[in-house]
Design a protein around this motif. Structure first.
Motif, PDB file in Angstrom:
ATOM      1  N   LEU A  44       0.833  -1.200   0.000  1.00  0.00           N
ATOM      2  CA  LEU A  44       0.000   0.000   0.000  1.00  0.00           C
ATOM      3  C   LEU A  44       0.869   1.253   0.000  1.00  0.00           C
ATOM      4  N   LEU A  45       1.986   1.209   0.710  1.00  0.00           N
ATOM      5  CA  LEU A  45       2.907   2.351   0.701  1.00  0.00           C
ATOM      6  C   LEU A  45       3.445   2.585  -0.713  1.00  0.00           C
ATOM      7  N   LEU A  46       3.767   1.523  -1.418  1.00  0.00           N
ATOM      8  CA  LEU A  46       4.244   1.675  -2.792  1.00  0.00           C
ATOM      9  C   LEU A  46       3.159   2.267  -3.683  1.00  0.00           C
ATOM     10  N   ALA A  47       1.922   1.834  -3.493  1.00  0.00           N
ATOM     11  CA  ALA A  47       0.825   2.403  -4.275  1.00  0.00           C
ATOM     12  C   ALA A  47       0.668   3.887  -3.980  1.00  0.00           C
ATOM     13  N   GLY A  48       0.789   4.260  -2.700  1.00  0.00           N
ATOM     14  CA  GLY A  48       0.720   5.679  -2.357  1.00  0.00           C
ATOM     15  C   GLY A  48       1.862   6.468  -2.952  1.00  0.00           C
ATOM     16  N   LEU A  49       3.044   5.865  -2.995  1.00  0.00           N
ATOM     17  CA  LEU A  49       4.218   6.540  -3.544  1.00  0.00           C
ATOM     18  C   LEU A  49       4.080   6.777  -5.043  1.00  0.00           C
ATOM     19  N   PHE A  50       3.444   5.852  -5.752  1.00  0.00           N
ATOM     20  CA  PHE A  50       3.374   5.931  -7.210  1.00  0.00           C
ATOM     21  C   PHE A  50       2.058   6.498  -7.738  1.00  0.00           C
ATOM     22  N   HIS A  51       1.055   6.737  -6.883  1.00  0.00           N
ATOM     23  CA  HIS A  51      -0.277   7.021  -7.418  1.00  0.00           C
ATOM     24  C   HIS A  51      -0.339   8.306  -8.258  1.00  0.00           C
ATOM     25  N   ASP A  52       0.490   9.306  -7.948  1.00  0.00           N
ATOM     26  CA  ASP A  52       0.491  10.555  -8.714  1.00  0.00           C
ATOM     27  C   ASP A  52       1.835  10.829  -9.379  1.00  0.00           C
TER      28      ASP A  52
END
Length: 884
Positions: free
Chosen positions: A499-507
């Motif tokens: 989930l942290l990786l998704a947050g890091l890459f989402h924008d």
């Protein structure tokens, strides 16, 4: 350059008008001086536009004003007067922006200043009449000392005093009056100015990444650079940055960086003064686009010119903050001396509470850089990174590899950081120190990147870090009342680092052109595969980035009480694991976009969508819930709730008979039980208004109105709520038996500083509906300043529905009172509103209404083409302000 004010005291071209008695020809002299100064400033502006050196422009403008001030002094003050004139503040530093104050100090004994009071008054008046914004003080040496003791800002102004009409002896006297022997010795001065800097940063939210930053006073602005100069002058005895290299306070690279960024900030400020045409330090929306154009920026590759300019500012401010933090530490060490280090492990130690590398040659390998953040995370609270280690890290950055070229051991080390203690804190530190941008080059591209709208109030990198911080709060175990389910869901995550990786890459793909969700998903897949994640883990991160807007768009733009909407959303999600991750990412994303965006209504909206989808997934996507089944289930739950209140079965049946069947198909059981209980004792045909908080800790309110139907009722309710200072987030308008209506509104305060209580709203609305509805009109308001710069061309659409209604979709610029004006227009066009979904994204309003046309025979009909065209024309007039 040749100055427009020669030493004889006469502006050039005046014909050498002699200085006569007080006031004689002063007006003509000042008028001519004003003209000459305006001509000089026009020349400076032309040179600015031609990209002249900013330091030379500032110095030459100060010199031009020097000539005017000195000419006025010679004209007004007798040469034998025992008065000395100094430039102080920024003017004393020899930097004068187009709209800056001209600060002057007259140094004189009280007797001398009193004897020449008339001459001094004339002098200052002439300067004002000449167009100079003069700030002045008349003080003796003792008074200078006393004022400096009382106010450290007076001292900082005196530190850069520059003689305009004073001899060397007088200059030394003034310097002595502010010496460390008498006022503010170095240690006290440093501590006071450091505290002043921290307080100033706090006033601006401790970030330079504001939409309308203050170039002078904001974090990383010019005042920060000046503060470092003042500290150096008081502590080291020099304000020359280059000389600090010889004293070991700064490296040559650090001096080059801070001087480069100072010039960049100075150029922005000079241009801002020119564009604003007045003293303005805040880079407001009014000036951002004109300034970007004046500086030569052009729209390019999907990035607006203004966004390019602002990204340059944010990066400059970030570097000033970074180097300033190091220099503050070095000044502290200069004053207090080196402390005995406290070893932590083979690589690192603590020095006066700062984390430092033990080896002066650190780092020897990239692995030691990541080891720094690992040790930092394990250590817990420290005062920060030691300045020498921070500089060594900055010097090593060019050799630090990106993830694609790193070896397997380094990649594993990064993943250990994500799975270890305080991973979000480590990522935030890595971002601030430039390491994250080296490791993931795409992140460096969004560093300092702003989006020219009112929805995103932070730069992309700062928004990303805010999202990660929100995710960290979910993991903390401490319940946050703002998020109903987040702390229950987080412990169920199989691998939180995904989930942290998704947050890091989402924008991370913002600004490239194209769909940033799709491009970011591709980046995320490449990263995860390179880092050695399994295909299942990679697919989850990729899906989350690709679909990170799905949940918020579904909840805010569609009717999540509709079983078909829930079924479509559940089909897109497919399983519980994705739903858990997407819910947490969505909450963190919305709350990290703007401090004002997350509220109790959105919390409940996301929680309701999550809960309904979880039930749909549990039931199985092959068994979608029909509306009749949902109504039966809801009716049973509401019946049980009312029975628990002591209401008998017969009375419950009677209450249900007064309620619309559609409510049981689309409403929440607790909401319907509250509405049913509100009808107890209310005769058929009477109006009942009830208002309740959404939760015990929220300012959001739920408003219920049961009333006989009447034309204009919806418009009257909306206008009354608007006049009560409430912004409508959602409206559900249902027709009940006996020609009644069941209207439900979710509202939040338009201004959180003035949030009305539920009882007050209930009373006002009941009073308003008790009288004639046609007297309730929308409030007249002036459009806020900032909305004028984010104009959205209105788009109006019509679609038929299977229920015999017409869907009206409206996209336009948001403004106070918009919904009330739209509701009034619908009323004027004899339209009936059956449902409304209100969504606002910064300056953009996206509203959807289910409407019918009220015919003369009392029937409701969908809108034919003629009625659609008439309504569209009326709405356009409303949105353009023609009806206000």
């Amino acid at each position: 350059m040749s100055h427009p004010f020669p030493a004889d005291g006469h502006p050039a071209g005046t014909g050498g008008v002699a200085s006569q008695g007080p006031g004689q020809d002063d007006a003509a002299w000042a008028a001519r001086a004003r003209e000459e100064l305006a001509a000089a400033d026009a020349g400076f502006a032309d040179r600015f536009d031609a990209d002249a050196d900013i330091d030379r422009l500032l110095a030459e403008r100060a010199a031009a004003v020097d000539a005017l001030v000195q000419a006025a002094w010679q004209r007004c003050v007798p040469p034998e007067a025992e008065l000395a004139l100094f430039a102080v503040g920024g003017y004393g530093r020899g930097e004068l922006y187009p709209q800056s104050d001209v600060d002057l100090l007259v140094m004189a004994d009280p007797a001398a200043s009193e004897a020449h009071a008339e001459a001094l008054a004339r002098f200052f008046a002439v300067l004002w009449d000449s167009g100079l914004p003069v700030g002045h003080a008349v003080r003796s040496l003792d008074q200078c000392t006393e004022a400096s003791v009382d106010d450290i800002t007076v001292l900082t102004a005196l530190l850069e005093a520059r003689p305009l009409a004073a001899n060397e002896h007088e200059r030394r006297e003034l310097q002595g009056a502010a010496s460390p022997r008498l006022v503010w010795p170095p240690q006290e001065f440093f501590e006071a100015k450091r505290e002043e800097l921290f307080e100033r940063h706090a006033r601006y939210g401790d970030t330079a990444d504001n939409l309308e930053p203050n170039l002078k006073e904001g974090p990383g602005g010019l005042r920060d650079v000046q503060t470092l100069h003042w500290m150096a002058l008081r502590i080291i005895g020099t304000a020359d940055m280059e000389s600090l290299v010889a004293f070991g306070q700064l490296g040559a690279d650090e001096v080059a960086t801070i001087e480069r960024e100072r010039r960049a900030l100075a150029r922005l400020r000079y241009g801002l003064h020119l564009v604003a045409g007045k003293r303005e330090e805040r880079l407001r929306f009014d000036y951002q686009k004109p300034l970007a154009a004046r500086l030569g920026f052009e729209d390019e590759g999907g990035t607006l010119a203004v966004e390019q300019m602002m990204q340059g500012f944010y990066r400059s401010a970030s570097l000033v903050l970074r180097i300033g933090e190091r220099l503050l530490q070095r000044f502290e060490e200069q004053l207090q001396g080196e402390a005995e280090p406290e070893p932590l492990d083979d690589l690192f130690e603590l020095r006066r509470g700062y984390l430092a590398a033990r080896d002066p040659e650190w780092p020897h390998a990239p692995a030691e850089v990541l080891a720094l953040f690992r040790t930092w995370a394990l250590r817990g609270e420290t005062r920060g990174l030691h300045s020498h280690t921070a500089r060594a890290l900055a010097e090593a950055l060019p050799q630090f590899p990106d993830f694609a070229s790193a070896d397997v051991a380094l990649r594993q080390q990064f993943m250990h950081l994500l799975r270890g203690e305080q991973p979000v804190r480590s990522l935030t530190r890595m971002a601030r120190l430039g390491v994250l941008g080296r490791w993931i080059p795409a992140f460096s591209h969004v560093s300092g990147r702003m989006q020219f709208d009112l929805f995103h109030v932070y730069t992309v990198d700062q928004h990303t870090l805010a999202v990660l911080k929100n995710l960290a709060s979910f993991a903390s175990g401490e319940r946050d009342e703002r998020f109903a389910l987040a702390h229950e869901i987080w412990p169920r995550l199989r691998k939180p680092e995904l989930l942290l990786l998704a947050g890091l890459f989402h924008d991370i793909a913002k600004g490239r052109g194209g769909d940033h969700s799709e491009l970011g998903a591709d980046d995320a897949r490449e990263f995860c595969q390179t880092m050695g994640l399994t295909e299942a883990d990679t697919a989850l991160v990729e899906w989350l980035v690709r679909k990170h807007l799905l949940m918020s768009m579904t909840a805010q733009k569609q009717d999540i009480a509709d079983p078909e909407v829930i079924h479509r959303f559940a089909t897109a999600v497919t399983d519980r694991e994705r739903l858990d991750h997407l819910y947490l990412l969505t909450c963190a994303d919305i709350a990290g976009t703007s401090p004002k965006l997350w509220n109790a209504w959105k919390d409940r909206l996301m929680a309701d969508l999550y809960t309904a989808t979880r039930l749909a997934l549990r039931r199985g996507l092959e068994h979608p819930l029909a509306a009749t089944e949902r109504a039966a289930e809801t009716r049973e739950k509401v019946h049980a709730m009312l029975a628990a209140l002591g209401i008998g079965a017969d009375e419950i049946d009677g209450l249900f008979a007064r309620m619309p069947e559609a409510g049981f198909q689309r409403g929440r059981p607790d909401q319907l039980a509250w509405q049913a209980a509100s009808l107890r004792g209310v005769p058929v045909g009477e109006t009942r208004v009830r208002v309740r908080p959404v939760s015990a800790h929220a300012r959001a309110l739920e408003v219920f109105v049961h009333s006989p139907d009447a034309d204009g009722l919806f418009a009257a309710i909306v206008a009354t709520l608007d006049r009560s200072g409430l912004a409508i987030q959602q409206a559900r308008v249902l027709d009940g038996p006996h020609d009644t209506i069941f209207d439900t509104f979710e509202v939040i305060p338009a201004d959180t500083r003035h949030a009305p209580a539920a009882e007050e709203v209930e009373r006002k609305l009941a009073q308003a509906l008790a009288g004639p509805l046609d007297r309730i009109k929308p409030a007249r308001r002036t459009q806020p300043r900032h909305l004028r710069h984010f104009r959205i061309a209105p788009k109006i659409g019509f679609d038929a529905t299977t229920s015999g209604r017409t869907t009206l979709s409206l996209v336009c610029t948001d403004r106070p009172g918009l919904l009330a004006d739209v509701a009034q227009t619908l009323r004027n066009q004899s339209m009936r509103v059956h449902d409304a979904r209100i969504a606002t994204f910064g300056e953009r309003a996206e509203d959807v209404f289910q409407i019918t046309a009220a015919e003369t025979d009392g029937r409701d009909q969908p809108l034919d083409e003629t009625r659609q065209q008439a309504l569209g024309t009326a709405l356009l007039a409303c949105l353009e302000g023609d009806n206000r």
